[in-house]
Design a protein around this motif. Structure first.
Motif, PDB file in Angstrom:
ATOM      1  N   LEU A  73       0.792  -1.621   0.435  1.00 57.63           N
ATOM      2  CA  LEU A  73      -0.015   0.428   0.117  1.00 57.63           C
ATOM      3  C   LEU A  73       0.857   1.401   0.097  1.00 57.63           C
ATOM      4  O   LEU A  73       0.642   2.241  -0.492  1.00 57.63           O
ATOM      5  CB  LEU A  73      -0.916   0.022   1.574  1.00 57.63           C
ATOM      6  N   ALA A  74       1.214   1.014   1.054  1.00 58.00           N
ATOM      7  CA  ALA A  74       2.825   2.324   0.567  1.00 58.00           C
ATOM      8  C   ALA A  74       3.116   2.598  -0.949  1.00 58.00           C
ATOM      9  O   ALA A  74       3.388   3.277  -0.830  1.00 58.00           O
ATOM     10  CB  ALA A  74       4.237   2.067   1.397  1.00 58.00           C
ATOM     11  N   ALA A  75       3.904   1.375  -1.582  1.00 63.47           N
ATOM     12  CA  ALA A  75       3.969   1.470  -2.979  1.00 63.47           C
ATOM     13  C   ALA A  75       3.251   2.279  -3.794  1.00 63.47           C
ATOM     14  O   ALA A  75       3.500   3.095  -4.277  1.00 63.47           O
ATOM     15  CB  ALA A  75       4.517   0.555  -3.391  1.00 63.47           C
ATOM     16  N   LEU A  76       2.151   2.259  -3.858  1.00 64.24           N
ATOM     17  CA  LEU A  76       1.048   2.337  -4.734  1.00 64.24           C
ATOM     18  C   LEU A  76       0.616   3.977  -4.300  1.00 64.24           C
ATOM     19  O   LEU A  76       0.836   4.833  -4.757  1.00 64.24           O
ATOM     20  CB  LEU A  76      -0.329   2.003  -4.453  1.00 64.24           C
ATOM     21  N   PHE A  77       0.616   4.121  -2.531  1.00 68.64           N
ATOM     22  CA  PHE A  77       0.529   5.969  -2.228  1.00 68.64           C
ATOM     23  C   PHE A  77       2.272   6.580  -3.060  1.00 68.64           C
ATOM     24  O   PHE A  77       1.839   7.568  -3.562  1.00 68.64           O
ATOM     25  CB  PHE A  77       0.667   5.880  -0.572  1.00 68.64           C
ATOM     26  N   ALA A  78       3.171   5.889  -2.706  1.00 60.10           N
ATOM     27  CA  ALA A  78       4.803   6.584  -3.363  1.00 60.10           C
ATOM     28  C   ALA A  78       4.869   6.209  -4.730  1.00 60.10           C
ATOM     29  O   ALA A  78       4.529   7.597  -5.091  1.00 60.10           O
ATOM     30  CB  ALA A  78       5.239   5.610  -2.922  1.00 60.10           C
ATOM     31  N   ARG A  79       3.818   5.293  -5.183  1.00 60.17           N
ATOM     32  CA  ARG A  79       3.354   5.729  -7.312  1.00 60.17           C
ATOM     33  C   ARG A  79       2.313   7.093  -7.439  1.00 60.17           C
ATOM     34  O   ARG A  79       2.895   7.613  -8.262  1.00 60.17           O
ATOM     35  CB  ARG A  79       2.748   4.396  -8.007  1.00 60.17           C
ATOM     36  N   ASP A  80       1.578   7.075  -6.649  1.00 57.84           N
ATOM     37  CA  ASP A  80       0.901   8.849  -6.560  1.00 57.84           C
ATOM     38  C   ASP A  80       1.628   9.951  -6.619  1.00 57.84           C
ATOM     39  O   ASP A  80       0.710  10.305  -7.514  1.00 57.84           O
ATOM     40  CB  ASP A  80      -0.362   8.424  -5.884  1.00 57.84           C
ATOM     41  N   ASP A  81       1.808   9.342  -5.613  1.00 57.37           N
ATOM     42  CA  ASP A  81       2.985  10.532  -5.339  1.00 57.37           C
ATOM     43  C   ASP A  81       4.018  11.419  -6.200  1.00 57.37           C
ATOM     44  O   ASP A  81       3.695  12.338  -6.711  1.00 57.37           O
ATOM     45  CB  ASP A  81       4.336  11.030  -3.591  1.00 57.37           C
ATOM     46  N   LEU A  82       4.704  10.470  -7.271  1.00 53.97           N
ATOM     47  CA  LEU A  82       5.161  10.221  -8.148  1.00 53.97           C
ATOM     48  C   LEU A  82       4.545  11.118  -9.046  1.00 53.97           C
ATOM     49  O   LEU A  82       5.063  11.879 -10.144  1.00 53.97           O
ATOM     50  CB  LEU A  82       6.435   9.031  -8.469  1.00 53.97           C
ATOM     51  N   TYR A  83       3.718  10.364  -9.364  1.00 45.25           N
ATOM     52  CA  TYR A  83       2.585  10.902 -10.489  1.00 45.25           C
ATOM     53  C   TYR A  83       2.275  12.648 -10.427  1.00 45.25           C
ATOM     54  O   TYR A  83       2.283  13.236 -11.428  1.00 45.25           O
ATOM     55  CB  TYR A  83       1.144  10.146 -10.841  1.00 45.25           C
ATOM     56  N   GLN A  84       1.970  12.957  -9.368  1.00 42.51           N
ATOM     57  CA  GLN A  84       1.823  14.366  -8.638  1.00 42.51           C
ATOM     58  C   GLN A  84       3.126  14.902  -8.904  1.00 42.51           C
ATOM     59  O   GLN A  84       3.014  16.161  -9.827  1.00 42.51           O
ATOM     60  CB  GLN A  84       0.762  14.567  -7.569  1.00 42.51           C
ATOM     61  N   ASP A  85       3.954  14.758  -8.868  1.00 44.67           N
ATOM     62  CA  ASP A  85       4.891  15.438  -8.349  1.00 44.67           C
ATOM     63  C   ASP A  85       5.556  15.359 -10.004  1.00 44.67           C
ATOM     64  O   ASP A  85       6.052  16.818 -10.959  1.00 44.67           O
ATOM     65  CB  ASP A  85       6.360  14.946  -8.052  1.00 44.67           C
ATOM     66  N   GLU A  86       5.500  14.449 -11.076  1.00 43.74           N
ATOM     67  CA  GLU A  86       5.979  14.637 -12.831  1.00 43.74           C
ATOM     68  C   GLU A  86       4.782  15.345 -13.918  1.00 43.74           C
ATOM     69  O   GLU A  86       5.883  15.711 -14.440  1.00 43.74           O
ATOM     70  CB  GLU A  86       5.897  13.162 -12.981  1.00 43.74           C
ATOM     71  N   SER A  87       3.195  15.144 -12.714  1.00 48.96           N
ATOM     72  CA  SER A  87       2.760  15.338 -14.428  1.00 48.96           C
ATOM     73  C   SER A  87       2.386  16.847 -13.582  1.00 48.96           C
ATOM     74  O   SER A  87       1.540  17.924 -14.525  1.00 48.96           O
ATOM     75  CB  SER A  87       1.272  14.542 -14.361  1.00 48.96           C
ATOM     76  N   GLY A  88       2.212  17.100 -12.517  1.00 48.12           N
ATOM     77  CA  GLY A  88       1.342  18.609 -11.597  1.00 48.12           C
ATOM     78  C   GLY A  88       0.189  18.541 -11.855  1.00 48.12           C
ATOM     79  O   GLY A  88      -0.401  19.091 -11.612  1.00 48.12           O
ATOM     80  N   GLU A  89      -0.829  16.942 -11.535  1.00 52.26           N
ATOM     81  CA  GLU A  89      -1.798  17.297 -12.394  1.00 52.26           C
ATOM     82  C   GLU A  89      -2.093  15.851 -10.262  1.00 52.26           C
ATOM     83  O   GLU A  89      -1.306  15.503  -9.685  1.00 52.26           O
ATOM     84  CB  GLU A  89      -2.315  16.068 -13.179  1.00 52.26           C
ATOM     85  N   MET A  90      -3.922  16.126 -10.022  1.00 54.18           N
ATOM     86  CA  MET A  90      -4.168  15.738  -9.261  1.00 54.18           C
ATOM     87  C   MET A  90      -4.110  14.633  -9.163  1.00 54.18           C
ATOM     88  O   MET A  90      -3.982  13.609 -10.080  1.00 54.18           O
ATOM     89  CB  MET A  90      -5.496  15.516  -9.145  1.00 54.18           C
ATOM     90  N   GLY A  91      -4.157  13.601  -8.604  1.00 57.42           N
ATOM     91  CA  GLY A  91      -3.546  11.812  -8.401  1.00 57.42           C
ATOM     92  C   GLY A  91      -5.019  11.085  -8.617  1.00 57.42           C
ATOM     93  O   GLY A  91      -6.018  11.541  -8.583  1.00 57.42           O
ATOM     94  N   ASN A  92      -4.976   9.537  -8.062  1.00 58.00           N
ATOM     95  CA  ASN A  92      -5.682   9.275  -8.281  1.00 58.00           C
ATOM     96  C   ASN A  92      -6.645   9.274  -6.794  1.00 58.00           C
ATOM     97  O   ASN A  92      -8.020   8.165  -6.441  1.00 58.00           O
ATOM     98  CB  ASN A  92      -5.475   7.420  -8.482  1.00 58.00           C
ATOM     99  N   ILE A  93      -6.589   9.967  -5.661  1.00 52.01           N
ATOM    100  CA  ILE A  93      -7.322   9.816  -5.004  1.00 52.01           C
ATOM    101  C   ILE A  93      -7.246  11.367  -4.697  1.00 52.01           C
ATOM    102  O   ILE A  93      -6.555  12.578  -4.654  1.00 52.01           O
ATOM    103  CB  ILE A  93      -6.396   9.367  -3.329  1.00 52.01           C
ATOM    104  N   GLY A  94      -9.089  12.331  -4.521  1.00 54.64           N
ATOM    105  CA  GLY A  94      -9.128  13.400  -4.181  1.00 54.64           C
ATOM    106  C   GLY A  94      -9.622  13.717  -3.509  1.00 54.64           C
ATOM    107  O   GLY A  94     -10.103  14.815  -3.236  1.00 54.64           O
ATOM    108  N   ALA A  95      -9.595  12.909  -1.870  1.00 54.42           N
ATOM    109  CA  ALA A  95      -9.835  12.955  -0.915  1.00 54.42           C
ATOM    110  C   ALA A  95      -9.097  12.483   0.160  1.00 54.42           C
ATOM    111  O   ALA A  95      -8.436  11.107   0.033  1.00 54.42           O
ATOM    112  CB  ALA A  95     -11.537  12.089  -0.741  1.00 54.42           C
ATOM    113  N   ASP A  96      -8.987  12.617   1.050  1.00 50.12           N
ATOM    114  CA  ASP A  96      -8.042  12.456   2.721  1.00 50.12           C
ATOM    115  C   ASP A  96      -9.463  10.713   2.792  1.00 50.12           C
ATOM    116  O   ASP A  96     -10.056  10.727   3.820  1.00 50.12           O
ATOM    117  CB  ASP A  96      -7.686  13.141   3.617  1.00 50.12           C
ATOM    118  N   PRO A  97      -8.616   9.215   2.682  1.00 49.05           N
ATOM    119  CA  PRO A  97      -8.990   8.111   3.397  1.00 49.05           C
ATOM    120  C   PRO A  97      -9.210   8.292   4.252  1.00 49.05           C
ATOM    121  O   PRO A  97     -10.311   7.824   4.706  1.00 49.05           O
ATOM    122  CB  PRO A  97      -7.810   7.305   2.715  1.00 49.05           C
TER     123      PRO A  97
END
Length: 176
Positions: A69-93
């Motif tokens: 699960l940590a790896a999935l969150f890290a991948r989402d953070d990396l996407y946000q850093d590289e794209s400047g876009e919102m990742g796959n979660i739009g709310a605080d789980p």
């Protein structure tokens, strides 16, 4: 007769140890969720460049979440850093929403530990409404860790597993 007494004592001792282990496992499950909500409350209370990080970011991510699960969150953070876009979660789980507060936190083990897995539900008041957040827990690295948040189509693991349009991990660079 002496043999029956010895067997009865042994069964009582083993049952006592099993009950103590089960109680310790539940307390540890609760402790993990309490730590997660303590970090959530700190994050909600802080702002600015030195704001406390949410649970899905370091240092909490590596201590409270399962490795996968940590790896999935890290991948989402990396996407946000590289794209400047919102990742796959739009709310605080942990809040089950974009904004919230945590008052009167209660934690219940809703699925007894078995085979290194358990279910826990956190319930609390947020802006006067009752919020319930289910957690799937896994025994990993000598501790109970959060392995998923939510159920079914509302699973954070499911949301974080969706593909991204770009990213170094997708072998397709993002253009900002």
């Amino acid at each position: 007769m002496l043999r029956n007494l010895a067997v009865a004592v042994l069964v009582t001792v083993v049952a006592g140890f099993a009950a103590q282990w089960a109680a310790a496992a539940e307390a540890t499950l609760e402790a993990t969720i309490k730590q997660a909500y303590a970090a959530t409350i700190r994050s909600l209370a802080s702002t600015g460049p030195k704001a406390a990080p949410p649970v899905w970011r370091p240092p909490h991510r590596d201590t409270l979440l399962s490795k996968s699960l940590a790896a999935l969150f890290a991948r989402d953070d990396l996407y946000q850093d590289e794209s400047g876009e919102m990742g796959n979660i739009g709310a605080d789980p942990f809040l089950n929403g974009q904004d919230g507060e945590v008052k009167n936190l209660r934690i219940a083990v809703t699925g007894k530990p078995a085979d290194g897995r358990a279910l826990v539900t956190a319930s609390f008041q947020s802006f006067g409404k009752l919020v319930k957040v289910p957690f799937r827990m896994i025994w990993e690295g000598g501790a109970w860790r959060i392995d998923d948040i939510g159920n079914g189509s509302d699973s954070i693991r499911q949301a974080l597993s969706l593909p991204y349009e770009c990213g170094s991990f997708m072998k397709k660079p993002c253009t900002r």
